[in-house]
Design a protein around this motif. Structure first.
Motif, mmCIF file in Angstrom:
data_model
loop_
_atom_site.group_PDB
_atom_site.id
_atom_site.type_symbol
_atom_site.label_atom_id
_atom_site.label_comp_id
_atom_site.label_asym_id
_atom_site.label_seq_id
_atom_site.Cartn_x
_atom_site.Cartn_y
_atom_site.Cartn_z
ATOM 1 N N PHE A 1 12.105 -5.951 7.750
ATOM 2 C CA PHE A 1 11.977 -7.276 8.350
ATOM 3 C C PHE A 1 13.106 -8.201 7.923
ATOM 4 C CE2 PHE A 1 7.444 -5.944 8.521
ATOM 5 C CZ PHE A 1 7.303 -5.994 9.898
ATOM 6 N N THR A 2 13.551 -9.011 8.863
ATOM 7 C CA THR A 2 14.605 -9.994 8.638
ATOM 8 C C THR A 2 14.128 -11.345 9.170
ATOM 9 O OG1 THR A 2 15.716 -9.706 10.780
ATOM 10 C CG2 THR A 2 16.304 -8.150 9.029
ATOM 11 N N ASN A 3 15.044 -12.319 9.184
ATOM 12 C CA ASN A 3 14.711 -13.657 9.661
ATOM 13 C C ASN A 3 15.308 -13.970 11.024
ATOM 14 O OD1 ASN A 3 13.548 -14.609 6.985
ATOM 15 N ND2 ASN A 3 15.605 -14.028 6.379
ATOM 16 N N SER A 4 16.222 -13.129 11.515
ATOM 17 C CA SER A 4 16.935 -13.437 12.752
ATOM 18 C C SER A 4 17.516 -12.168 13.341
ATOM 19 C CB SER A 4 18.075 -14.429 12.472
ATOM 20 O OG SER A 4 19.077 -13.803 11.677
ATOM 21 N N GLY A 5 18.060 -12.313 14.552
ATOM 22 C CA GLY A 5 18.679 -11.176 15.214
ATOM 23 C C GLY A 5 19.947 -10.718 14.541
ATOM 24 N N ALA B 1 21.675 -5.509 9.075
ATOM 25 C CA ALA B 1 21.013 -4.411 8.376
ATOM 26 C C ALA B 1 21.311 -3.071 9.054
ATOM 27 C CB ALA B 1 19.507 -4.662 8.329
ATOM 28 N N ALA B 2 21.261 -3.064 10.386
ATOM 29 C CA ALA B 2 21.566 -1.836 11.118
ATOM 30 C C ALA B 2 23.009 -1.401 10.884
ATOM 31 C CB ALA B 2 21.303 -2.037 12.610
ATOM 32 N N PHE B 3 23.925 -2.375 10.816
ATOM 33 C CA PHE B 3 25.328 -2.063 10.564
ATOM 34 C C PHE B 3 25.491 -1.430 9.181
ATOM 35 C CE2 PHE B 3 29.849 -3.717 9.904
ATOM 36 C CZ PHE B 3 30.405 -2.743 10.703
ATOM 37 N N LYS B 4 24.755 -1.932 8.192
ATOM 38 C CA LYS B 4 24.797 -1.326 6.865
ATOM 39 C C LYS B 4 24.242 0.103 6.903
ATOM 40 C CE LYS B 4 23.991 -3.732 3.123
ATOM 41 N NZ LYS B 4 23.354 -4.653 2.138
ATOM 42 N N MET B 5 23.257 0.332 7.756
ATOM 43 C CA MET B 5 22.727 1.684 7.900
ATOM 44 C C MET B 5 23.786 2.635 8.438
ATOM 45 S SD MET B 5 18.970 0.648 9.429
ATOM 46 C CE MET B 5 18.322 2.316 9.614
ATOM 47 N N THR B 6 24.627 2.152 9.350
ATOM 48 C CA THR B 6 25.681 3.017 9.878
ATOM 49 C C THR B 6 26.684 3.377 8.792
ATOM 50 O OG1 THR B 6 27.249 1.282 10.599
ATOM 51 C CG2 THR B 6 25.461 1.849 12.108
ATOM 52 N N ARG B 7 26.923 2.475 7.840
ATOM 53 C CA ARG B 7 27.844 2.764 6.735
ATOM 54 C C ARG B 7 27.311 3.890 5.848
ATOM 55 N NH1 ARG B 7 31.948 0.440 9.027
ATOM 56 N NH2 ARG B 7 32.780 -1.501 8.105
ATOM 57 N N ARG B 8 25.996 4.005 5.781
ATOM 58 C CA ARG B 8 25.393 5.053 4.971
ATOM 59 C C ARG B 8 25.540 6.438 5.605
ATOM 60 N NH1 ARG B 8 24.500 5.466 0.347
ATOM 61 N NH2 ARG B 8 22.398 6.293 0.439
ATOM 62 N N MET B 9 26.026 6.478 6.835
ATOM 63 C CA MET B 9 26.273 7.756 7.504
ATOM 64 C C MET B 9 27.583 8.387 7.059
ATOM 65 S SD MET B 9 23.671 8.366 9.492
ATOM 66 C CE MET B 9 24.296 9.556 10.696
ATOM 67 N N GLY B 10 28.349 7.680 6.231
ATOM 68 C CA GLY B 10 29.616 8.207 5.756
ATOM 69 C C GLY B 10 30.782 7.570 6.480
ATOM 70 N N PRO B 11 32.015 7.924 6.091
ATOM 71 C CA PRO B 11 33.195 7.334 6.725
ATOM 72 C C PRO B 11 33.315 7.771 8.178
ATOM 73 C CG PRO B 11 33.819 9.124 5.251
ATOM 74 C CD PRO B 11 32.369 8.883 5.032
ATOM 75 N N GLY B 12 33.806 6.873 8.999
ATOM 76 C CA GLY B 12 33.980 7.190 10.407
ATOM 77 C C GLY B 12 34.014 5.928 11.238
ATOM 78 N N ARG B 13 33.810 6.098 12.545
ATOM 79 C CA ARG B 13 33.914 4.991 13.488
ATOM 80 C C ARG B 13 32.537 4.610 14.021
ATOM 81 N NH1 ARG B 13 36.574 7.273 18.123
ATOM 82 N NH2 ARG B 13 35.994 9.314 17.281
#
Length: 431
Positions: free
Chosen positions: A120-124, A130-142
């Motif tokens: 849960f967050t406070n805004s869009g 948060a989702a962008f940080k999740m993509t960083r956890r996928m490893g280096p890439g685009r």
């Protein structure tokens, strides 16, 4: 304990100050990031709001797709009041029944598989962050996003947003984001190709809006999301759907991707929500589908003080409950179709087409005069949004009635194409 008379005056509009007086005070007290307010609004009821001069307006924007149940909905206000009178806030060292129940409800509406979880967050923009940080956890890439995309104004969300005017003042932005042409499956395939991977690295995620709201309410072409799901799955990448504006019944289903002509039956990895989720009370959410996505952010890797607080969660539960109880998904479908048809057939030489789904629509004009049309609408007692030079966005409360839809269509029927207006109209974003 009674509320002070001064606060009551502010809340009810009993203060004698006019719109002009309030606007003058605004310009001396509020940071100039939005320009002067079009009106100073003091109260609302259902689909209507009133300004400080006592004028009534049909709200066809709903705080930009936020006030799903309109204004001062009794169920929503009662839920917020009851929760605030019981438990207003606790830290995330503790859980609360409303937070847990809301997470379970969202997972159910999303038909998320076993192992799915909610943050849960406070805004869009925080949900996208948060989702962008999740993509960083996928490893280096685009990370891929689409041209015309708007995902928010915090630094990570802004990196995914494509409009250069928003980006330039704050560069350098977080790197590793590429924008590909909107709705172009060949360009998307090229971004995933072996050559692109060899030259620029693997794709870790694709972030898309099922309908681009700020770009003029542009739905993705049929089949695009299904093709994107195949490409991301084959690459081991995340498919992230930004439903901040399109979720919570806005298009006639709980999520826009659940509509067959948009989603084609896809199951995403991540969905971001906000806007209509709390019916006007600030709350956002990230839904992670399945164990892989749900475990990308571990303990201590992300957090928020107010996210999922009891009052916000109670507001969201009430909003979702009313939508279900009152059959508003079907109402959005029916009234949205009526509104679209009546505007398309209104006979105005200025109206070219209407695009969108449910109650997220854009009236596309035959000239780049959207700002002028929005100003005329305000004078006529309607609140609309000139989202592009040639497009008016409509995102009214989900409780909009058939009669109110007819009132909106009647306004567009009275418009005519200016004799000196160019008809070769560009499209683009206009926040």
């Amino acid at each position: 304990m009674q509320v002070s008379s001064e606060l009551l005056d502010l809340q009810t509009g009993a203060d004698v100050a006019s719109v002009a007086a309030w606007t003058d005070r605004y310009t001396h007290a509020v940071m100039d990031t939005f320009g002067p307010p079009q009106r100073v609004l003091v109260r609302g009821e259902g689909c209507y709001v009133w300004d400080a001069d006592g004028r009534r307006y049909l709200d066809l924007l709903a705080g930009i797709a936020v006030n799903a149940l309109g204004h001062a909905h009794p169920t929503l206000t009662a839920a917020i009041s009851a929760q605030l009178g019981t438990l207003g806030h606790v830290s995330n060292f503790f859980g609360t029944p409303t937070q847990i129940a809301l997470a379970e409800t969202l997972l159910s509406k999303a038909q998320a598989p076993e192992g799915s979880r909610v943050f849960f967050t406070n805004s869009g923009t925080e949900a996208v962050e948060a989702a962008f940080k999740m993509t960083r956890r996928m490893g280096p890439g685009r990370v891929l996003a689409l041209e015309g995309a708007f995902h928010g104004r915090s630094m990570g969300a802004l990196a995914l947003t494509s409009k250069q005017a928003y980006r330039e003042p704050f560069e350098p932005l977080p790197g590793g984001v590429e924008h590909v042409p909107f709705g172009d499956t060949a360009a998307l395939e090229a971004a995933f190709s072996a050559q692109a991977v060899a030259e620029r690295g693997p794709v870790t995620a694709l972030v898309v809006e099922p309908l681009q709201g700020e770009a003029g309410v542009r739905p993705l072409p049929p089949g695009y999301l299904a093709h994107a799901r195949t490409l991301t799955a084959d690459a081991g990448a995340l498919l992230v759907l930004d439903e901040v504006q399109t979720g919570v019944g806005r298009t006639g289903s709980w999520f826009a991707y659940q509509q067959p002509e948009i989603g084609g039956g896809v199951v995403p990895d991540v969905v971001t929500l906000a806007k209509g989720l709390g019916g006007g009370f600030p709350i956002g959410a990230v839904i992670a589908y399945g164990e892989r996505a749900a475990t990308l952010l571990g303990r201590g890797q992300h957090g928020t003080t107010f996210g999922g607080n009891p009052v916000a969660a109670a507001a969201a539960l009430a909003t979702l409950g009313v939508i279900e109880r009152d059959g508003l998904l079907q109402q959005v479908h029916d009234v949205g179709a009526q509104l679209r048809e009546q505007i398309e057939l209104c006979g105005s030489s200025l109206v070219r087409e209407v695009r969108g789904r449910g109650l997220l629509l854009a009236v596309v004009l035959n000239a780049p005069v959207a700002s002028e049309v929005a100003a005329q609408a305000l004078e006529a007692g309607l609140i609309v949004n000139p989202v592009a030079p040639d497009a008016i966005r409509l995102a009214p409360p989900l409780i909009l009635t058939a009669d109110q839809a007819r009132d909106a269509a009647a306004f567009f029927a009275a418009l005519s194409l200016p004799t000196d207006a160019p008809t070769d109209t560009p499209t683009g974003q206009e926040a």
